[in-house]
Design an enzyme around this catalytic site. Structure first.
Site, PDB file in Angstrom:
ATOM      1  N   ASP A 106       0.827  -1.190   0.000  1.00 16.51           N
ATOM      2  CA  ASP A 106       0.000   0.000   0.000  1.00 16.51           C
ATOM      3  C   ASP A 106       0.871   1.254   0.000  1.00 16.51           C
ATOM      4  O   ASP A 106       2.076   1.205   0.262  1.00 16.51           O
ATOM      5  CB  ASP A 106      -0.991  -0.007   1.162  1.00 16.51           C
ATOM      6  CG  ASP A 106      -0.318   0.054   2.520  1.00 16.51           C
ATOM      7  OD1 ASP A 106       0.323   1.076   2.812  1.00 16.51           O
ATOM      8  OD2 ASP A 106      -0.452  -0.911   3.298  1.00 16.51           O
ATOM      9  N   LYS A 107       0.280   2.366  -0.304  1.00 14.83           N
ATOM     10  CA  LYS A 107       1.019   3.618  -0.507  1.00 14.83           C
ATOM     11  C   LYS A 107       1.907   3.978   0.676  1.00 14.83           C
ATOM     12  O   LYS A 107       3.055   4.405   0.497  1.00 14.83           O
ATOM     13  CB  LYS A 107       0.037   4.763  -0.786  1.00 14.83           C
ATOM     14  CG  LYS A 107       0.701   6.107  -1.037  1.00 14.83           C
ATOM     15  CD  LYS A 107      -0.329   7.199  -1.283  1.00 14.83           C
ATOM     16  CE  LYS A 107       0.337   8.562  -1.456  1.00 14.83           C
ATOM     17  NZ  LYS A 107      -0.660   9.645  -1.651  1.00 14.83           N
TER      18      LYS A 107
END
Length: 244
Positions: A106-107
């Site tokens: 994820d980011k």
């Protein structure tokens, strides 16, 4: 050459994973010999058939590339982004071969992510049946103790089913409410580590993937990458039951 499933041909060309290739077909973006194909399961000879994705003819990769990359926090796990956000593709824009990522981070997470143009490897490496282990270094806010370690090992019920860690190592306590923990898991469900920690009433401050199967991040700096050596490739192929 023997007939090959269309999604595998697309994956082998470095366009997308086999799952994503299926979606390209269903979306009507794939043509074979000028005819739009929208049914899955078709088989073709890639050396004879003219296969196009979005009007671009496929170039079948004869050589395979396997890259380990240290994804920095703030980078999204896509090879391009219509919103202009920093993505994996920005770090490989000057490469001639078309790479795509194996799984995601994820980011806000950082650490090891693999990129390749080998569709078969990408498919197997992200398929639950092969269960590649992933090791994460987690900075936790809250009082992490043995009870929590035991809960993670025994299994925690999440909204999409039971999840559990394979191994939990409490590395050190910075303070009573600030800990560093190593967690090994074989699942790849969405935000799985963050959700496991949050289910205990704790907060993830930092999340770094250290290992993906037999491949380790090592001391590689954020934003840097390296090509897997022959031994790393062989170890990965063995675990994924891919004939070399």
């Amino acid at each position: 050459m023997a007939l090959t499933r269309l999604n595998k041909i697309i994956a082998d060309a470095g366009i997308a994973s086999r799952r994503a290739a299926d979606q390209l077909i269903l979306d009507g973006r794939v043509k074979v010999d000028g005819e739009t194909i929208q049914e899955l399961g078709g088989k073709y000879d890639p050396e004879i058939a003219e296969i196009q994705v979005d009007g671009e003819s496929l170039k079948i990769n004869k050589s395979k590339t396997y890259v380990a990359f240290h994804k920095p926090a703030g980078v999204i796990s896509t090879m391009s982004d219509p919103e202009g956000r920093t993505n994996l593709g920005d770090f490989f824009a000057d490469r001639k071969d078309r790479l795509y990522h194996v799984g995601r981070l994820d980011k806000d997470s950082e650490g090891l992510i693999l990129l390749t143009n080998d569709g078969e490897l990408a498919h197997r490496a992200t398929h639950p049946s092969y269960g590649l282990e992933k090791k994460y270094l987690v900075e936790v806010e809250g009082e992490f103790n043995k009870t929590f370690s035991d809960q993670l090992l025994q299994g925690v019920k999440l909204e999409d089913g039971l999840a559990r860690a394979l191994k939990v190592v409490h590395l050190r306590a910075v303070s009573k409410n600030h800990h560093w923990v190593e967690i090994t898991i074989h699942e790849g469900r969405y935000h799985i580590i963050r959700r496991l920690i949050e289910s205990l009433g704790l907060k993830v401050l930092r999340l770094i993937r250290l290992e993906f199967g037999p491949i380790s991040l090592g001391d590689m700096k954020p934003g840097r990458h390296r090509v897997l050596n022959s031994q790393e490739q062989a170890n990965l192929f063995t675990l994924l039951k891919i004939n070399i």
